[in-house]
Scaffold this motif. Structure first.
Motif, PDB file in Angstrom:
ATOM      1  N   VAL A   1      -5.650   2.656  13.613  1.00 35.93           N
ATOM      2  CA  VAL A   1      -5.344   1.974  12.129  1.00 35.93           C
ATOM      3  C   VAL A   1      -4.103   1.961  12.045  1.00 35.93           C
ATOM      4  O   VAL A   1      -3.362   2.907  11.998  1.00 35.93           O
ATOM      5  CB  VAL A   1      -6.342   2.919  11.183  1.00 35.93           C
ATOM      6  CG1 VAL A   1      -5.813   2.241   9.741  1.00 35.93           C
ATOM      7  CG2 VAL A   1      -7.814   2.895  11.482  1.00 35.93           C
TER       8      VAL A   1
ATOM      9  N   PHE B   1     -10.634   0.475   6.019  1.00 32.03           N
ATOM     10  CA  PHE B   1      -9.398   1.098   6.599  1.00 32.03           C
ATOM     11  C   PHE B   1      -8.397  -0.354   6.481  1.00 32.03           C
ATOM     12  O   PHE B   1      -7.189  -0.220   6.650  1.00 32.03           O
ATOM     13  CB  PHE B   1      -9.338   1.616   7.795  1.00 32.03           C
ATOM     14  CG  PHE B   1      -9.797   2.826   8.022  1.00 32.03           C
ATOM     15  CD1 PHE B   1      -9.243   3.863   7.245  1.00 32.03           C
ATOM     16  CD2 PHE B   1     -11.073   3.197   8.437  1.00 32.03           C
ATOM     17  CE1 PHE B   1      -9.873   5.208   7.458  1.00 32.03           C
ATOM     18  CE2 PHE B   1     -11.761   4.248   8.580  1.00 32.03           C
ATOM     19  CZ  PHE B   1     -10.976   5.500   7.869  1.00 32.03           C
ATOM     20  N   GLY B   2      -9.046  -1.539   6.335  1.00 30.36           N
ATOM     21  CA  GLY B   2      -8.167  -2.625   6.354  1.00 30.36           C
ATOM     22  C   GLY B   2      -7.938  -3.053   8.003  1.00 30.36           C
ATOM     23  O   GLY B   2      -8.706  -2.950   8.666  1.00 30.36           O
TER      24      GLY B   2
ATOM     25  N   THR C   1      -7.221  -3.377  11.688  1.00 33.20           N
ATOM     26  CA  THR C   1      -7.179  -2.386  12.721  1.00 33.20           C
ATOM     27  C   THR C   1      -6.806  -3.139  14.041  1.00 33.20           C
ATOM     28  O   THR C   1      -7.183  -4.478  14.021  1.00 33.20           O
ATOM     29  CB  THR C   1      -8.654  -1.804  12.855  1.00 33.20           C
ATOM     30  OG1 THR C   1      -9.482  -2.718  13.279  1.00 33.20           O
ATOM     31  CG2 THR C   1      -9.169  -1.192  11.623  1.00 33.20           C
TER      32      THR C   1
ATOM     33  N   ARG D   1       0.779  -1.225   0.152  1.00 36.04           N
ATOM     34  CA  ARG D   1       0.016  -0.005  -0.220  1.00 36.04           C
ATOM     35  C   ARG D   1       0.898   1.313   0.091  1.00 36.04           C
ATOM     36  O   ARG D   1       1.681   1.280   0.662  1.00 36.04           O
ATOM     37  CB  ARG D   1      -0.942   0.095   1.155  1.00 36.04           C
ATOM     38  CG  ARG D   1      -1.977  -1.273   1.202  1.00 36.04           C
ATOM     39  CD  ARG D   1      -2.834  -1.042   2.430  1.00 36.04           C
ATOM     40  NE  ARG D   1      -2.217  -0.949   3.829  1.00 36.04           N
ATOM     41  CZ  ARG D   1      -2.907  -1.005   4.746  1.00 36.04           C
ATOM     42  NH1 ARG D   1      -4.213  -0.711   4.857  1.00 36.04           N
ATOM     43  NH2 ARG D   1      -2.186  -1.003   6.159  1.00 36.04           N
TER      44      ARG D   1
ATOM     45  N   LEU E   1      -6.592   8.447   4.941  1.00 33.53           N
ATOM     46  CA  LEU E   1      -5.445   8.510   6.125  1.00 33.53           C
ATOM     47  C   LEU E   1      -4.231   9.459   5.305  1.00 33.53           C
ATOM     48  O   LEU E   1      -3.704  10.058   6.039  1.00 33.53           O
ATOM     49  CB  LEU E   1      -5.216   7.499   6.481  1.00 33.53           C
ATOM     50  CG  LEU E   1      -6.185   6.631   7.223  1.00 33.53           C
ATOM     51  CD1 LEU E   1      -5.781   5.425   8.009  1.00 33.53           C
ATOM     52  CD2 LEU E   1      -6.738   7.434   8.423  1.00 33.53           C
ATOM     53  N   LEU E   2      -3.945   9.022   4.173  1.00 35.82           N
ATOM     54  CA  LEU E   2      -2.578   9.753   3.297  1.00 35.82           C
ATOM     55  C   LEU E   2      -2.850  11.188   3.085  1.00 35.82           C
ATOM     56  O   LEU E   2      -2.158  11.759   3.404  1.00 35.82           O
ATOM     57  CB  LEU E   2      -2.250   9.156   2.081  1.00 35.82           C
ATOM     58  CG  LEU E   2      -1.889   7.641   2.185  1.00 35.82           C
ATOM     59  CD1 LEU E   2      -2.013   6.760   0.841  1.00 35.82           C
ATOM     60  CD2 LEU E   2      -0.497   7.583   2.856  1.00 35.82           C
TER      61      LEU E   2
ATOM     62  N   ARG F   1      -7.704   4.253   3.232  1.00 37.21           N
ATOM     63  CA  ARG F   1      -6.300   4.459   3.158  1.00 37.21           C
ATOM     64  C   ARG F   1      -5.876   5.923   2.359  1.00 37.21           C
ATOM     65  O   ARG F   1      -4.968   6.606   2.819  1.00 37.21           O
ATOM     66  CB  ARG F   1      -5.704   3.309   2.182  1.00 37.21           C
ATOM     67  CG  ARG F   1      -4.205   3.427   2.088  1.00 37.21           C
ATOM     68  CD  ARG F   1      -3.199   3.332   3.455  1.00 37.21           C
ATOM     69  NE  ARG F   1      -1.765   3.240   3.341  1.00 37.21           N
ATOM     70  CZ  ARG F   1      -1.013   2.729   4.028  1.00 37.21           C
ATOM     71  NH1 ARG F   1      -1.535   1.952   5.236  1.00 37.21           N
ATOM     72  NH2 ARG F   1       0.079   2.661   3.755  1.00 37.21           N
ATOM     73  N   SER F   2      -6.490   6.254   1.515  1.00 38.50           N
ATOM     74  CA  SER F   2      -6.402   7.251   0.602  1.00 38.50           C
ATOM     75  C   SER F   2      -6.644   8.689   1.718  1.00 38.50           C
ATOM     76  O   SER F   2      -6.095   9.725   1.710  1.00 38.50           O
ATOM     77  CB  SER F   2      -7.254   7.604  -0.625  1.00 38.50           C
ATOM     78  OG  SER F   2      -6.982   6.521  -1.584  1.00 38.50           O
TER      79      SER F   2
ATOM     80  N   ASP G   1     -12.248   5.428  -0.045  1.00 41.63           N
ATOM     81  CA  ASP G   1     -11.241   4.502   0.441  1.00 41.63           C
ATOM     82  C   ASP G   1     -10.448   5.180   1.620  1.00 41.63           C
ATOM     83  O   ASP G   1     -10.043   6.310   1.814  1.00 41.63           O
ATOM     84  CB  ASP G   1     -10.353   4.803  -0.586  1.00 41.63           C
ATOM     85  CG  ASP G   1      -8.951   3.870  -0.374  1.00 41.63           C
ATOM     86  OD1 ASP G   1      -8.018   4.302  -0.076  1.00 41.63           O
ATOM     87  OD2 ASP G   1      -8.933   2.665  -0.704  1.00 41.63           O
TER      88      ASP G   1
ATOM     89  N   PHE H   1       3.736   6.909   8.485  1.00 41.74           N
ATOM     90  CA  PHE H   1       3.964   6.541   7.367  1.00 41.74           C
ATOM     91  C   PHE H   1       5.426   6.612   7.145  1.00 41.74           C
ATOM     92  O   PHE H   1       5.884   5.679   6.305  1.00 41.74           O
ATOM     93  CB  PHE H   1       3.183   7.119   6.145  1.00 41.74           C
ATOM     94  CG  PHE H   1       1.840   6.826   6.135  1.00 41.74           C
ATOM     95  CD1 PHE H   1       1.088   5.852   5.906  1.00 41.74           C
ATOM     96  CD2 PHE H   1       0.873   7.978   6.610  1.00 41.74           C
ATOM     97  CE1 PHE H   1      -0.062   5.412   6.082  1.00 41.74           C
ATOM     98  CE2 PHE H   1      -0.440   7.815   6.566  1.00 41.74           C
ATOM     99  CZ  PHE H   1      -0.913   6.672   6.391  1.00 41.74           C
TER     100      PHE H   1
END
Length: 745
Positions: free
Chosen positions: A665, A642-643, A645, A48, A269-270, A266-267, A264, A508
């Motif tokens: 997360v 989020f995938g 956790t 990811r 959070l980024l 993840r997007s 999404d 990250f």
């Protein structure tokens, strides 16, 4: 003695753990798929991305040329009004506009072209006023159009058939290379923004255009807005894209969002990470706290709202300020956009009335604001202008009369000069000229001379008074509110966000990019589609250095007796088998066994119960008991947005009774792991209660971080992990996983 606890420990070495708000920032010219440090396509162990892509949206918001496909000037047609508004917007931003319609020669006096291919130049933006945008996308791609906007509805918000149509549209857009806003969006991006307002601005993102109106109309109260992105169904461009872009714009002081569902996780959070790096606050209303809200959001935008507790935790991790109402959104965003970095956390409440000050102070203290007692020297100074019998310790009560003359400004300046004071709040519950008028002017004048935040709560229900409409709202330095609660919410967010950004380090940057040796050991233990036995699940924990009790898996009564002798009495015996959960309820756990005869009898009873229940065992575990510690639970689940956790909370039977748990997360660091513990209602148990010793919190944190590493490396191969109980022993003695459940995907 705790009946469900067991296990002994051996020594186990553990590795070491792992811009001012509202100020103008230099423009970052990075608009590409590279990360902030030029990391390019840097990815973590699961593949990811570790950095947000920042689309170059300059030509979307300020294009040089625009095509309006389906343009019309026929009275009574919806497209006519839209075309007229787009023409006015194009003129304001200096863009050339080309009407496109297969049967019209001109629209509002402009030459009309039959198709995009016939235009005299390549356009930056195409606005699609057509019922089905899909057939137009390929034509736009051939003409190398950069951006498109689709207003059409009838997509994912309508159900399965509409979702399929949206999926086809999204696939066509991806193939074309065009960036699409919509479908099911509106004209909000093309509104007329005031250009006579100064200072940092709010950039607005909404999935429901009407919900952005309160923020947009704040321009009439003197609050500057720079952009509005109505994302609609987000077939392509999404909330995260606009957060990343707005965080790079030098005029943006805060980003305000109304979010119904995240496309999404993840997007998101980024994007939040990029905003946090830049010091740009993100304030969000996120629908879906209740089942009803989540269901309505899905019907509106066709996206998953996600488990709300996970969404809430993810926002806190990355500094996104979540508020509940649109009034809170507008007030908090405006305060964060315009306030300078606080010089101190102390809040002083200053009022004409002692009752007003006491009431506000109670609410502020309950909300967690720090109201420091002013020092004796400062109180003596204030008493030069305020009668001795009035309280000036904080809250400061001036008694009324001093605000009507020269003393009023002296009092305000003296409070603001105190180094312990970062925020001055003056609640004015109602207009009482000339006192309230003079007080408002003094506050505005003082605010112009200080970097500290000055807030006024104007409580009049009318809101037509000159002191409010002209004096307070005419100031770009005073934060003016209509309610106590909104003022407190905004000030708390201002102070918290400043503390957050001051210590923020992107998780990250520290996320693992390569697999550890533990991963290779763990992979050999995974059984796709199966639940592991307790014995196998504990082997998985061992692979990641998580301590488990000294125990042996046996397959006969004689072996059980030998194992008990090696482990040491008293022992616990438990049935172990794949797909075996809730062992205690089935009578498959025997506690406190102190002799060989008890061990033999327990072995026979456990295997008899398993045989009667039709349960396949891989053996019986013989474990040594542990009698002191606090039972916790640490686990991994897969969230739809989020995938993986990670959860930590009170364990044993308390996990079901109290449901006292915190979630994060991945990736996150030690600071967030400790923050999880601070959120637990039962955190006092870790510090020692009723004479008990404090437990080994460092060991608990280490387990949480090791479980996080497991979640990151195994990804969706690990559907679920439940360590319950994790016995956390007295300080310095570590923690041990007494039971574990693992489900492979």
């Amino acid at each position: 003695m705790l009946g469900s606890t067991h296990g002994t420990l051996s020594t186990d070495s553990r590795p070491a753990h792992v811009v001012a708000c509202g100020e103008q920032r230099p423009h970052a010219a990075v608009h590409s798929s590279t990360g902030p440090e030029g990391a390019g396509t840097d990815v973590d162990v699961s593949g990811r991305p570790l950095h947000a892509e920042v689309p170059d949206l300059d030509r979307f918001f300020r294009p040089e040329s625009v095509a309006v496909i389906g343009a019309s000037d026929a009275e009574g047609r919806p497209n006519t009004g839209i075309t007229r508004q787009l023409m006015a917007w194009a003129e304001r931003v200096g863009a050339r506009l080309y009407p496109v319609h297969p049967t019209r020669e001109s629209v509002f006096g402009l030459d009309c072209f039959p198709s995009v291919a016939d235009l005299p130049e390549q356009v930056d933006l195409a606005v699609l006023l057509v019922g089905d945008p899909l057939p137009v996308i390929e034509e736009l791609a051939e003409s190398k159009v950069k951006f498109a906007v689709a207003f059409a509805s009838g997509f994912a918000e309508t159900g399965a058939e509409g979702a399929a149509a949206q999926a086809r549209l999204a696939a066509a857009v991806e193939r074309s290379g065009i960036r699409l806003l919509g479908p099911n969006t509106n004209l909000n991006a093309f509104e007329k923004f005031r250009d006579d307002l100064e200072g940092p601005a709010i950039a607005l993102i909404t999935q429901s255009g009407h919900q952005g109106r309160p923020v947009f109309t704040m321009q009439e109260l003197g609050v500057r807005l720079s952009h509005w992105a109505p994302t609609g169904n987000e077939a392509d461009l999404e909330t995260s894209d606009f957060i990343s872009y707005f965080a790079e714009q030098p005029e943006v002081g805060a980003i305000a969002c109304y979010v119904e569902g995240l496309k999404d996780g993840r997007s998101f959070l980024l994007a939040a990470d990029r905003a946090a790096r830049a010091g740009v606050p993100v304030v969000a209303v996120k629908v879906g706290r209740t089942e009803t809200g989540a269901r309505m959001a899905a019907s509106h935008t066709g996206k998953l709202t996600g488990a709300d507790k996970v969404v809430d935790a993810a926002m806190r991790q990355f500094g996104v300020i979540r508020v509940d109402g649109l009034d809170e959104l507008q007030d908090t965003a405006a305060t964060l956009a315009r306030a300078r970095k606080p010089q101190a956390d102390g809040v002083v409440v200053y009022s004409i009335s002692g009752g007003t000050g006491a009431h506000f102070s109670d609410l502020a203290t309950e909300a967690g604001l720090d109201l420091p007692t002013l020092c004796a020297a400062k109180q003596d100074e204030l008493h030069q202008w305020i009668p001795e019998y009035l309280n000036v310790a904080n809250p400061v009560d001036n008694g009324g009369h001093p605000v009507g003359d020269w003393r009023g400004r002296k009092i305000i300046d003296a409070i603001l000069a105190d180094p312990s004071v970062g925020v001055l709040i003056c609640p004015i519950t109602g207009p009482f000229p000339p006192m309230s008028d003079k007080l408002a002017q003094d506050l505005v004048d003082a605010a112009e001379q200080t970097d500290k935040l000055v807030c006024v709560v104007w409580g009049s229900p009318l809101g037509t008074e000159a002191a409010y409409r002209e004096t307070l709202l005419g100031s770009s330095r005073v934060a003016t509110f209509r309610t106590f609660s909104n003022c407190i919410t905004a000030v708390r967010a201002h102070l918290q966000h400043s503390r957050f950004t001051a210590s923020y380090t992107s998780p990250f940057d520290e996320a693992p990019r390569t697999h550890s040796p533990s991963f290779r050991k763990a992979q050999a233990l995974m059984r796709p589609g199966q639940q592991l036995s307790e014995h196998a699940a504990k082997q998985l924990l061992r692979a990641y250095g998580i301590r488990v009790p000294r125990e042996q898996l046996v397959t006969s009564a004689a072996a059980a007796v030998r194992a008990a002798g090696l482990v040491g009495y008293p022992v616990v015996m438990k049935a172990s088998g794949a797909r075996l959960a809730h062992k205690t309820e089935l009578g498959l756990v025997k506690v406190g066994l102190t002799s060989a005869s008890q061990v033999r009898d327990a072995y026979r009873e456990l295997t008899d119960i398993a045989r009667y229940e039709g349960i396949d065992l891989d053996g019986v575990l013989v474990c040594q008991m542990v009698e002191r510690g606090v039972e916790m639970v640490v686990g991994v689940t897969q969230d739809s947005l989020f995938g993986p956790t990670v959860t930590v909370g009170l364990g044993g039977v308390l996990v079901e009774v109290l449901q006292d748990a915190a979630v994060r997360v991945p990736p996150f660091g030690e600071d967030q792991a400790r923050a999880m513990l601070s959120e637990l209602r039962g955190r006092a148990l870790l510090e020692g209660v009723r004479g008990g010793p404090p437990v080994d919190v460092d060991a608990l944190i280490e387990v949480v971080l090791r479980v996080q590493r497991m979640a990151l490396e195994l990804g969706d191969e690990l559907s679920e992990l439940d360590i319950n109980p994790l016995m956390v022993l007295p300080r310095g003695q570590g923690a041990v996983a007494l039971d574990a459940l693992a489900v492979c995907r």
